[in-house]
Design an enzyme around this catalytic site. Structure first.
Site, mmCIF file in Angstrom:
data_model
loop_
_atom_site.group_PDB
_atom_site.id
_atom_site.type_symbol
_atom_site.label_atom_id
_atom_site.label_comp_id
_atom_site.label_asym_id
_atom_site.label_seq_id
_atom_site.Cartn_x
_atom_site.Cartn_y
_atom_site.Cartn_z
ATOM 1 N N TYR A 100 -2.507 -1.189 10.129
ATOM 2 C CA TYR A 100 -2.717 -1.656 8.697
ATOM 3 C C TYR A 100 -1.275 -1.071 8.229
ATOM 4 C CZ TYR A 100 -4.041 -1.446 3.843
ATOM 5 O OH TYR A 100 -4.378 -1.737 2.470
ATOM 6 N N SER A 159 0.993 -1.090 -0.005
ATOM 7 C CA SER A 159 -0.045 0.102 -0.176
ATOM 8 C C SER A 159 0.794 1.248 0.126
ATOM 9 C CB SER A 159 -1.060 -0.049 1.221
ATOM 10 O OG SER A 159 -1.493 1.249 1.443
#
Length: 273
Positions: free
Chosen positions: A176, A163
Site C-alpha cells: 500500500y 496517504s
C-alpha cells in the site's frame, strides 16, 4: 449523516450542517472513483453541496453506492452511479464515456479508489497481492486520467488521494505504501505536463481516518485498530467529513495557482520529505 463501521472506531461522519455550500463548483461535472463510501462519499456530498453534478465509480458495494446517490440527490444535485473496476482499462474508459454521454462535460476527476492489506513480512506477499495493490491504487489513476484527458479543458482539476504512509512509511503496509509513493510521483509529473494546458493536478494525503479500509487490520492485528487514535498527535482518528473541504479547495478556482502539491490532513503526524 453518520455510520458505525466498527466497535473500535467512532461512527463515520460524511458531512454536517456546519458546512455551508457557496456554489464553488456550480454546474461542474465531477467523477469520483471509490465514491460510494468513506472519504469518497464525503467528497461526493461536499461537491454536491457546492453545486456540482457528481458521478461516482464503485466496485461492488451497491448498497453503499445507493446511499451515496441518495445523499447527492438530497443536496439537490444530479447523481450518476457507475459500477466498475478501476484496475481495468476498459472499465475506466467506459466510466468516462458514460459521464460524457450523461453530461457532455468533465471538469474534475478525483482518483480516490484504494485497496489495502497488511502483511507482517515482505515474504508473506504473493505476486497477486502485490499486483492487486498497484492495479487499484495507481494503475486505475493512470487509466482514468488518460481517458479523461481529452475531455478536460482549461481550468479543469485532477485530484489524487495519496496517504501519510507515502511520507512516513508503515511497516505493516508495504505494498500500500509503495503505491501511495507512486501516486506522489504521478501527481507531480502529470502536474508539470499539464500546466501549460491550464489543468491542475494535486493530491490529498490523509492520516488515519474512519473508513472501511481500516478494517483490514481487524484479523491481522486488532490492537492496531483499537489504538489507531494514538497514532496522531491529536489523539484521535479523522472523520471523512474533515477531508471534504480540502478536495473542494483543490477542485475550485480558489486554488487556481496551486498544482503539483499535497494537502496533508493527518492530525499532526510528522511528514518526512
Amino acid at each position: 449523516m453518520s455510520k458505525q463501521i466498527d466497535e473500535n472506531l467512532p461512527p463515520a461522519e460524511f458531512i454536517d450542517d456546519s458546512y455551508k455550500g457557496s456554489d464553488k463548483l456550480k454546474g461542474k461535472a465531477v467523477l469520483i472513483s471509490g465514491g460510494d463510501s468513506g472519504i469518497g462519499r464525503a467528497i461526493a456530498l461536499h461537491f454536491a453541496r457546492e453545486g456540482a453534478k457528481v458521478a461516482i465509480i464503485y466496485h461492488s458495494d451497491a448498497e453503499a453506492a445507493e446511499h451515496t446517490r441518495k445523499g447527492i440527490q438530497a443536496e439537490g444535485a444530479d447523481a450518476l452511479v457507475i459500477q466498475g473496476n478501476v484496475g481495468s482499462s476498459a472499465d475506466c474508459n467506459a466510466a468516462i464515456a458514460q459521464v460524457m454521454d450523461e453530461w457532455g462535460a468533465l471538469d474534475v476527476l478525483v482518483n480516490n479508489a484504494g485497496f489495502q492489506k497488511p502483511f507482517a513480512s515482505l515474504s508473506d506477499i504473493s505476486d497477486a497481492e502485490w499486483t492487486a495493490h498497484f492495479d487499484v491504487n495507481i494503475h486505475g489513476m493512470f487509466y482514468l486520467a488518460r481517458a479523461a484527458l481529452p475531455h478536460l479543458g482549461e481550468g479543469a482539476s485532477i485530484i489524487n488521494t495519496t496517504s501519510i504512509n507515502a511520507f512516513a512509511g508503515n511497516k505493516h503496509l508495504v505494498p500500500y505504501t509503495a503505491t501511495k509513493g507512486a501516486i506522489n510521483g504521478f501527481t507531480r509529473a502529470l502536474a508539470l505536463q499539464l500546466a501549460s494546458k491550464g489543468i491542475r493536478v494535486n493530491e490529498v494525503a490523509p492520516g488515519p481516518v474512519v473508513t472501511g479500509i481500516q478494517l483490514t487490520f481487524k484479523d491481522y492485528d486488532e490492537d492496531i485498530l483499537k489504538d489507531m487514535d494514538k497514532m496522531t498527535p491529536m489523539q484521535r482518528v479523522g472523520q471523512p467529513r474533515e477531508l471534504g473541504a480540502a478536495y473542494v479547495y483543490l477542485a475550485c478556482r480558489d486554488s487556481a495557482f496551486v498544482t503539483g502539491q499535497t494537502i496533508h490532513v493527518n492530525g499532526g503526524m510528522i511528514v518526512n520529505g
